[in-house]
Design a protein around this motif. Sequence first.
Motif, PDB file in Angstrom:
ATOM      1  N   ASN A  13       0.620  -1.397  -0.136  1.00  0.00           N
ATOM      2  CA  ASN A  13       0.026  -0.209   0.128  1.00  0.00           C
ATOM      3  C   ASN A  13       0.894   1.171   0.605  1.00  0.00           C
ATOM      4  O   ASN A  13       1.671   2.056   0.986  1.00  0.00           O
ATOM      5  N   ARG A  14       0.565   1.933  -1.221  1.00  0.00           N
ATOM      6  CA  ARG A  14       1.884   3.192  -1.024  1.00  0.00           C
ATOM      7  C   ARG A  14       1.544   4.203   0.150  1.00  0.00           C
ATOM      8  O   ARG A  14       2.020   4.408   0.254  1.00  0.00           O
ATOM      9  N   SER A  15       0.665   4.200  -0.139  1.00  0.00           N
ATOM     10  CA  SER A  15       0.041   5.762   1.583  1.00  0.00           C
ATOM     11  C   SER A  15       0.726   4.978   2.294  1.00  0.00           C
ATOM     12  O   SER A  15       1.224   5.916   2.997  1.00  0.00           O
ATOM     13  N   ASP A  16       0.187   4.495   2.663  1.00  0.00           N
ATOM     14  CA  ASP A  16       0.516   3.045   4.050  1.00  0.00           C
ATOM     15  C   ASP A  16       2.299   3.771   4.335  1.00  0.00           C
ATOM     16  O   ASP A  16       2.981   4.146   5.127  1.00  0.00           O
ATOM     17  N   ARG A  17       3.066   3.055   3.080  1.00  0.00           N
ATOM     18  CA  ARG A  17       4.458   3.011   3.464  1.00  0.00           C
ATOM     19  C   ARG A  17       4.985   4.449   2.933  1.00  0.00           C
ATOM     20  O   ARG A  17       5.799   4.959   4.041  1.00  0.00           O
ATOM     21  N   ALA A  18       4.072   5.586   2.539  1.00  0.00           N
ATOM     22  CA  ALA A  18       4.216   6.722   2.505  1.00  0.00           C
ATOM     23  C   ALA A  18       4.269   7.865   3.979  1.00  0.00           C
ATOM     24  O   ALA A  18       5.419   8.184   4.713  1.00  0.00           O
ATOM     25  N   LEU A  19       3.461   7.214   4.546  1.00  0.00           N
ATOM     26  CA  LEU A  19       3.480   7.454   6.325  1.00  0.00           C
ATOM     27  C   LEU A  19       3.800   7.179   6.931  1.00  0.00           C
ATOM     28  O   LEU A  19       4.542   6.974   8.203  1.00  0.00           O
ATOM     29  N   VAL A  20       4.470   5.882   7.068  1.00  0.00           N
ATOM     30  CA  VAL A  20       5.079   5.536   8.226  1.00  0.00           C
ATOM     31  C   VAL A  20       6.627   5.359   7.622  1.00  0.00           C
ATOM     32  O   VAL A  20       7.167   5.581   8.438  1.00  0.00           O
ATOM     33  N   ARG A 111      -1.462   5.748  15.019  1.00  0.00           N
ATOM     34  CA  ARG A 111      -0.598   4.423  15.347  1.00  0.00           C
ATOM     35  C   ARG A 111       1.110   4.677  14.365  1.00  0.00           C
ATOM     36  O   ARG A 111       1.695   3.685  14.412  1.00  0.00           O
ATOM     37  N   TYR A 112       0.650   5.090  13.461  1.00  0.00           N
ATOM     38  CA  TYR A 112       1.471   5.902  12.411  1.00  0.00           C
ATOM     39  C   TYR A 112       2.905   5.803  13.211  1.00  0.00           C
ATOM     40  O   TYR A 112       4.290   5.486  13.404  1.00  0.00           O
ATOM     41  N   ILE A 113       3.459   6.564  14.449  1.00  0.00           N
ATOM     42  CA  ILE A 113       4.161   7.165  15.279  1.00  0.00           C
ATOM     43  C   ILE A 113       4.749   5.926  16.207  1.00  0.00           C
ATOM     44  O   ILE A 113       6.056   5.963  16.672  1.00  0.00           O
ATOM     45  N   ARG A 114       4.121   5.217  16.831  1.00  0.00           N
ATOM     46  CA  ARG A 114       4.077   3.676  16.821  1.00  0.00           C
ATOM     47  C   ARG A 114       4.700   3.077  16.024  1.00  0.00           C
ATOM     48  O   ARG A 114       6.220   2.884  17.545  1.00  0.00           O
ATOM     49  N   VAL A 115       5.181   2.927  15.067  1.00  0.00           N
ATOM     50  CA  VAL A 115       6.336   2.699  14.238  1.00  0.00           C
ATOM     51  C   VAL A 115       7.825   2.638  14.773  1.00  0.00           C
ATOM     52  O   VAL A 115       9.042   2.142  14.292  1.00  0.00           O
ATOM     53  N   PRO A 116       8.380   4.040  14.580  1.00  0.00           N
ATOM     54  CA  PRO A 116       9.291   4.565  14.921  1.00  0.00           C
ATOM     55  C   PRO A 116       9.994   4.120  15.681  1.00  0.00           C
ATOM     56  O   PRO A 116      10.973   3.887  16.573  1.00  0.00           O
ATOM     57  N   ILE A 117       9.224   3.990  17.316  1.00  0.00           N
ATOM     58  CA  ILE A 117       8.866   3.455  18.495  1.00  0.00           C
ATOM     59  C   ILE A 117       9.883   2.641  18.670  1.00  0.00           C
ATOM     60  O   ILE A 117      10.409   1.900  19.418  1.00  0.00           O
ATOM     61  N   ALA A 118       8.415   1.566  17.669  1.00  0.00           N
ATOM     62  CA  ALA A 118       8.417  -0.297  18.318  1.00  0.00           C
ATOM     63  C   ALA A 118       9.776  -0.501  17.951  1.00  0.00           C
ATOM     64  O   ALA A 118      10.958  -1.260  18.049  1.00  0.00           O
ATOM     65  N   VAL A 119      10.199   0.373  16.377  1.00  0.00           N
ATOM     66  CA  VAL A 119      11.626  -0.137  16.233  1.00  0.00           C
ATOM     67  C   VAL A 119      12.783   0.099  16.822  1.00  0.00           C
ATOM     68  O   VAL A 119      14.024  -0.692  16.631  1.00  0.00           O
ATOM     69  N   ARG A 120      12.564   1.638  17.808  1.00  0.00           N
ATOM     70  CA  ARG A 120      13.574   2.038  18.130  1.00  0.00           C
ATOM     71  C   ARG A 120      14.053   1.019  19.381  1.00  0.00           C
ATOM     72  O   ARG A 120      15.065   0.532  20.223  1.00  0.00           O
ATOM     73  N   ASN A 121      12.478   0.873  19.615  1.00  0.00           N
ATOM     74  CA  ASN A 121      12.530  -0.337  21.056  1.00  0.00           C
ATOM     75  C   ASN A 121      13.167  -1.846  20.493  1.00  0.00           C
ATOM     76  O   ASN A 121      14.489  -2.273  21.844  1.00  0.00           O
ATOM     77  N   ALA A 122      13.032  -2.476  19.937  1.00  0.00           N
ATOM     78  CA  ALA A 122      13.615  -3.013  18.906  1.00  0.00           C
ATOM     79  C   ALA A 122      14.988  -3.434  18.908  1.00  0.00           C
ATOM     80  O   ALA A 122      15.926  -4.214  19.384  1.00  0.00           O
ATOM     81  N   LEU A 123      15.921  -2.101  17.916  1.00  0.00           N
ATOM     82  CA  LEU A 123      17.391  -1.568  18.542  1.00  0.00           C
ATOM     83  C   LEU A 123      17.051  -2.085  19.577  1.00  0.00           C
ATOM     84  O   LEU A 123      18.588  -2.263  19.560  1.00  0.00           O
TER      85      LEU A 123
END
Length: 505
Positions: A13-20, A111-123
Motif C-alpha cells: 500500500n503506497r500511502s501506508d508506506r509513505a506515512l510510515v 498508530r503511525y507514530i508508534r512504528v518508529p518507537i517500536a523499531v527503536r525499542n527493538a533495536l
Amino acid sequence: MTSPLRMLLIDDNRSDRALVLRELQREFDPLDVQEITSSGELNRAIAIGNFDAVVTDFQLRWTTGLDILELIKQHYPRCPVVMFTNTGTEEVAVEAMKLGLDDYIIKGPNRYIRVPIAVRNALERREMQQRAALLEIRLQRLLNQVKIGIFRSNAEGALIEANRAFLELLGVGSLAEANTMNWLDLRDGYSQLMHLSPPQQQEREVSLQKSDGTQFWALLTTTLNTVEAVSVVDGLLEDISDRKQAEVDLQQLNATLETRVQERTAELEAANQDLEEFAYSISHDLRAPLRAIQGFAQILLEDLSETLDANASSVLQRIVANAQHLNTLMIDLLTYSRLRRIEIDLEPIDVSSVLAEVIAQINSDMQQQQAQIQVDEPLPSVRANRLILTQVLINLLVNAVKFVAEGVQPQVRVWAEERAGAGEGSTVRLYVEDNGIGIASDRQQHIFSPFTRLHRDADYPGTGVGLAIVRKGVERMGGQVGVESQLGQGSRFWVELPGGERALR
C-alpha cells in the motif's frame, strides 16, 4: 560520520508506506529505507542482507507477514521485525510472537507514530541482548577461572571432607571451622534428596555468608551417593555473585528502557495534540478578519467602480479573489483539523445513496465542466460515517473533473469491488477513474499530504488540502486510500473500507 539505519519497508500500500516512511524519517537520521513491494525484491534484499531492521504489513498481495517473518528470522535470527497491519488477528499476533516478532501494531490514524518507537525499542533491545551476551561470555570466562568448591557431608549434615577452594569460598582455614559456621542446613538438603527420584540431584542458587559476615551468591549442586554402603551428599559450590549482579543490572536497564519509551510516546502524543489544536485555532480565528477584508474590498468595487481606473479595479478584484481562495483554504484546514479531533460513529452505509446525493450536490460544477459521470451499479454497502464519506466522495469527484487537459470533456467512472479479508470479514474497494492529465509516479506518494500542489494555481486552482482530507477521513473510518496513475493517461483513485455486512454480525 554516523552510518545510516538501513531498513526494509514491506507494504504493497503506497500511502501506508509513505506515512510510515515519514514517521521513520522524523525519528532516525540518517536513514536508508528500501521499499519492498514484491517477492523478487524481498528475495534480492535478503540475499544481499544489507539491512538492520524490518517493518512489514501482514496481508500482502503475494504473501503474508508470517511468511516474511519466518524467512527473515531463518536468515537473520537477530534482525528486529515489526509488523504494522490492519488485517491481522489476535491469533496472528500470537503466532508471530512465537516466531520471534519484536512488536505488533494495528494500523490506525494515530498508530503511525508508534512504528518508529517500536523499531527503536527493538533495536535497543537487540543491543541490550548483545551486551548481555557479551557480559555472559565475560562472566563465563571469569567463572572458569574461579575454583569450584567441592565437599562431602553425611546424613547428619556434618562435613566429612572438602577441598581448599571450598574453604576459601567460606573464608575459613579448616574443615572443623567450616563445621562450626552453620553456613547451610545440610541435613535438610539430605532429606530433600532422599525424596527425589534417581538421579537424586538438586541444583539451586543460595545466598551464603562467609566467616567475616560477607554475603555472596552461590550455585549449589548436590547429589546423593553411596560410599561403602553409607549414604553421603556430594556437593559443588560455585560463586555466582557477578552473574547475579549482572541480572540485577539487566533488570534495571529494562526498567529504564521501558520508562524512556513511555516518556517518548507521551511527548509525541502531546506534541501532536498541541499541533492539532494550534492549527484549528489559527484556521478558525483568521476567518473573521478575512471576511472583513472580503467585505470591504467588495464594497469598494461596488461603490467606487465608476471612479476607479482599470488598474485599481484589477487590484481590488485580485484582493477579493485571493481572499476567497484564502477563505477556502481556512475551511479546508478546519475540516482537516476536525477530522483528526472528533469522535466518529461508524455504521452500515449504502454507497449508492451517498453517491447520488454527492452528484446532486456538485451538479452545477459538473454541468459547467460538461462532465459525464458513469456509476456501475449496484454498489455494495460499507461500514463508514455518512458525513465523512460524503466529504471524501465530493473531493474525489471534484478533482476528477478538474484536472483534465484543455479542451477535453471530463469522463469519470465510479465502481466498486468486494475483497476478501483475513479474519475480519470482507472489505469494499471503491474506484473513481478519470481521463485527466495523470500523476507522475514519483509524486503519487506525496499527493495525500497537506498543501501538496503539483500545478500552478493559474492552471488548476485549489488549496492542496483536498486529498489530505480524503486520506485522513478514510483513515478515521478504518480504511485505506491510494492512486494508480500515469502521466497523460488519467488516474484511478481508490478507497477501501470495511464491508457493511460486518456491522450486522
